[in-house]
Design an enzyme around this catalytic site. Structure first.
Site, short mmCIF file in Angstrom:
data_model
loop_
_atom_site.label_atom_id
_atom_site.label_comp_id
_atom_site.label_asym_id
_atom_site.label_seq_id
_atom_site.Cartn_x
_atom_site.Cartn_y
_atom_site.Cartn_z
N SER A 1 -9.97 34.91 -38.79
CA SER A 1 -10.61 35.51 -37.62
C SER A 1 -9.59 35.61 -36.49
CB SER A 1 -11.85 34.71 -37.22
OG SER A 1 -12.65 35.43 -36.31
N GLU B 1 -8.31 42.35 -43.11
CA GLU B 1 -9.74 42.12 -43.34
C GLU B 1 -10.46 42.25 -42.00
OE1 GLU B 1 -11.96 39.11 -42.66
OE2 GLU B 1 -10.51 38.69 -41.07
N HIS C 1 -13.59 36.51 -43.49
CA HIS C 1 -14.99 36.34 -43.12
C HIS C 1 -15.96 36.44 -44.28
CE1 HIS C 1 -13.11 37.39 -39.22
NE2 HIS C 1 -14.05 36.63 -38.70
#
Length: 308
Positions: free
Chosen positions: A110, A209, A276
């Site tokens: 993240s 991602e 995630h």
């Protein structure tokens, strides 16, 4: 060759920091209890439980917590509680030379992506795109822990990264290349462009991602990276999952990969379980890997850690 921190063993100490957004105290305490149940000791930064709006504390305070963990000789693993926003704010306050001399395992994803890549580029240490504190809980897929502890506790290589059976890797552009892995969360990487901490993709395998962003926003960020030359410089692309990313105007994330990443012509595989998604591969950033996009295979050629 990048510097590898010492491997994690049972009884070692984990340093918990909150480097971006706050996390509820009861969640932090439950996750710490789980870590201790695994036979790990835990120390906690001063501002782990802090909450100042959408940030846990000031940028300088969060940076001081992180530097304190690098300075503590007992700490073997630094584990941020979560990502959120604001991690880039701590970067100007870090002593990258001191960190280079005191390497520790640093894991996350993240918004922690910006820290992982900065440490790899400016301190020459291998970091780990893998679990955060919030992921240490009952019910977490065994795959995630198997990946994490294989990366943090073993020096065995080569180590293939194999997705869970229900999520096969997909070859998008054939080719066979090797290089260090860099990257992570697309939004966070794009935010580094034009800063002293801009991601360096030269000769690297680029991992991407995302989470929650509609695919037209994903397209926007990919275009920013393309215009910044980041795809020109990289050797190959790992198109990870776009978790809970809504379609836009009838266009899906898969369509975006096919229409905007595949034409770049770099060896590419898609569907990598990372970040995630429910399943999280443990990918050492800064360590050498082989991307055989023809066979949809990713193999780590260097460990993330050392036995000293």
């Amino acid at each position: 060759m990048a510097i590898k921190p010492l491997a994690l063993q049972r009884g070692d100490t984990v340093g918990i920091v909150t480097l971006g957004s706050p996390l509820a105290a009861e969640t932090i305490n439950a996750r710490i209890a789980y870590l201790r149940s695994l036979g790990l000791n835990v120390v906690v930064g001063r501002h782990v439980y802090g909450a100042n709006g959408f940030l846990a504390a000031s940028a300088q305070e969060r940076a001081e917590d992180l530097m304190g963990m690098f300075a503590d000789p007992a700490v073997r693993l630094i584990l941020p509680s979560r990502g959120g926003v604001g991690v880039e704010g701590i970067l100007p306050y870090l002593d990258f030379r001191f960190i280079r001399m005191n390497p520790k395992i640093v894991s996350g994803y993240s918004d922690i992506t910006v820290l992982l890549n900065a440490l790899t580029q400016l301190s020459d240490i291998v970091t780990l795109h893998s679990l955060l504190l919030i992921d240490f809980k009952p019910g977490t897929p065994p795959y995630n822990f198997e990946q994490f502890f294989a990366a943090t506790s073993s020096v065995a290589v080569p180590r293939p990264i194999v997705n869970p059976p229900a999520l096969p890797l997909v070859s998008k552009v054939p080719g066979n290349v090797s290089g260090p892995i860099v990257g992570g969360n697309l939004t966070s990487l794009t935010g580094t462009l034009g800063t002293p901490f801009e991601i360096d993709t030269r000769g690297k395998i680029l991992l991407l991602e995302e989470v929650h962003e509609p695919v037209n926003t994903v397209y926007r960020y990919l275009e920013q990276l393309r215009l910044a030359g980041k795809f020109d410089d990289c050797r190959g692309i790992l198109a990870g999952q776009c978790t809970d990313c809504p379609d836009a105007y009838g266009v899906s994330y898969s369509d975006v990969v096919d229409n905007y990443i595949v034409p770049l012509g770099k060896p590419t595989i898609s569907g990598l379980a990372s970040g995630h998604g429910e399943y999280k591969a443990a990918l050492p950033l800064g360590a050498l890997a082989n991307l055989n996009a023809t066979e949809a295979e990713l193999t780590l050629l260097e460990p993330a850690v050392t036995y000293g």
